[in-house]
Write an enzyme that holds these catalytic residues in place. Structure first.
Site: not given
Ligand code: NAD
Length: 257
Positions: A143, A157
Site C-alpha cells: 500500500s 495495517y
C-alpha cells in the site's frame, strides 16, 4: 490476450482489487484460480468469469493458515496443470486499528496474520510451483501507507504493509535468476469496501482527498490494470519494484486547489 495460456492464482477475489483483477486476467486469457475467505463472493466472481467465456476455479481458503495456503496452490496445479502468476492480494484493515496507545494486541496479531503471514505463506507454497513452471510473476499487494505516515492512524495495517514491501523486495533479489519476478503493488486510497466502510461521511473523505493531487479516490479497476502489467511478460525487466499506483499522493507536498 496478454495472459494467454497462463495460470494465475489471485487471493481476495470476492471484492475490490482481487475481483477486478480476476475478471481482467480472465479476459486477457488467463486461467484464474480465485481464492477468498468468503465463499459466496468468491463463487460469484467465478460465475462471472465463466459467463464471459473464461476459465476459473474458486478455492475457499484463509490465506493466513498454512494448510489452506498449501491447498490453494495445489488446486491450481491440479486444476490447470501449472502456476505462472501468484497475486497475493487479500488483506484486512481492522475497524479497531488505531495508534500505539489504543491498538490492542489482538488487532495487531490478526492484522499481521492476514496481511503479512498470508503473503509469506502464499510465497512459501506458491514460489516452488512457479519454479516447477520454469518461472513466473509474484505480485504482493502492499500500500502507499508503506511509504507515508498518516495522522488518521491504522498502526498495525501500516506496519503490516511495510513488512509486505520489504518482504517482496528481498524475495525479488533471492529469486531473480530463476525467472521469478516479485513486485510490491502499492495502491493509493481506493473506492473499495475496505476503505469506504470507514470513510462514511463527506468530512472523512475530504480529510484524505485534500492530499491526493488528482482529487479523487482510485478505482479497483485501475489497480487491476497495473497488476495485469506486472503479471504479463510486458514487465519482463521489472522486479523488486515499489509499484505505486496512487494518483500522485506520494509525490505531493502542496496539492492543487
Ligand atoms: P476488499 O475488502 O474490497 O477485498 C478483500 C477481499 O479479501 C475480500 O473479498 C475478503 O473476503 C478477502 N479476505 C480477507 N481476509 C482473507 C483471508 N484471511 N483469506 C482469504 N481471503 C481474505 O479490499 P481491497 O480494497 O480490494 O484490498 C485488497 C488489497 O489491497 C488488500 O491487501 C489491501 O490492504 C490493499 N490496499 C487497499 C487499498 C484501498 O484503499 N482499498 C489501498 C492500498 C492497498
Amino acid at each position: 490476450m496478454r495472459l494467454k495460456d497462463k495460470v494465475a492464482l489471485i487471493t481476495g477475489v470476492g471484492s475490490g482489487i482481487g475481483r477486478e483483477s480476476a475478471l481482467l486476467f480472465a479476459q486477457e486469457g488467463a486461467k484464474v484460480v480465485g481464492v477468498d475467505l468468503n465463499p459466496e463472493a468468491g463463487e460469484k466472481t467465478r460465475q462471472e468469469i465463466l459467463q464471459a467465456g473464461g476459465q476459473a476455479l474458486f478455492v475457499q481458503a484463509d490465506v493466513s493458515r498454512a494448510a489452506e495456503a498449501e491447498r490453494m496452490v495445489k488446486a491450481a496445479e491440479e486444476g490447470f496443470g501449472r502456476l505462472d502468476i501468484l497475486f497475493n492480494n487479500a488483506g484486512i484493515s481492522h475497524a479497531q486499528d488505531d495508534d500505539a496507545i489504543h491498538t490492542t494486541e489482538e488487532v495487531w496479531d490478526l492484522t499481521f496474520q492476514v496481511n503479512v503471514k498470508g503473503v509469506f505463506l502464499g510465497c512459501k507454497y506458491g514460489i516452488p510451483a512457479l519454479r516447477r513452471a520454469g518461472g513466473g510473476s509474484v505480485i504482493n499487494t502492499a500500500s502507499f501507507v508503506a511509504l507515508l505516515g498518516a495522522a488518521t492512524p491504522q498502526l498495525a495495517y501500516t506496519a503490516s504493509k511495510g513488512a509486505v514491501l520489504a518482504m517482496s523486495r528481498e524475495l525479488a533479489v533471492i529469486h531473480a535468476r530463476e525467472g521469478i519476478r516479485v513486485n510490491a503493488l502499492c495502491p493509493g486510497p481506493l473506492e473499495t469496501e475496505l476503505l469506504m466502510k470507514y470513510l462514511n461521511t463527506p468530512e472523512k473523505r475530504q480529510r484524505r482527498l485534500v492530499h491526493i493531487p488528482m482529487g479523487r479516490f482510485g478505482q479497483a479497476k485501475e489497480i487491476a490494470r497495473a497488476a495485469l502489467y506486472l503479471a504479463s511478460d510486458e514487465s519482463s525487466f521489472v522486479t523488486g519494484s515499489t509499484f505505486l499506483v496512487d494518483g500522485g499522493i506520494t509525490a505531493a507536498y502542496v496539492t492543487p486547489e
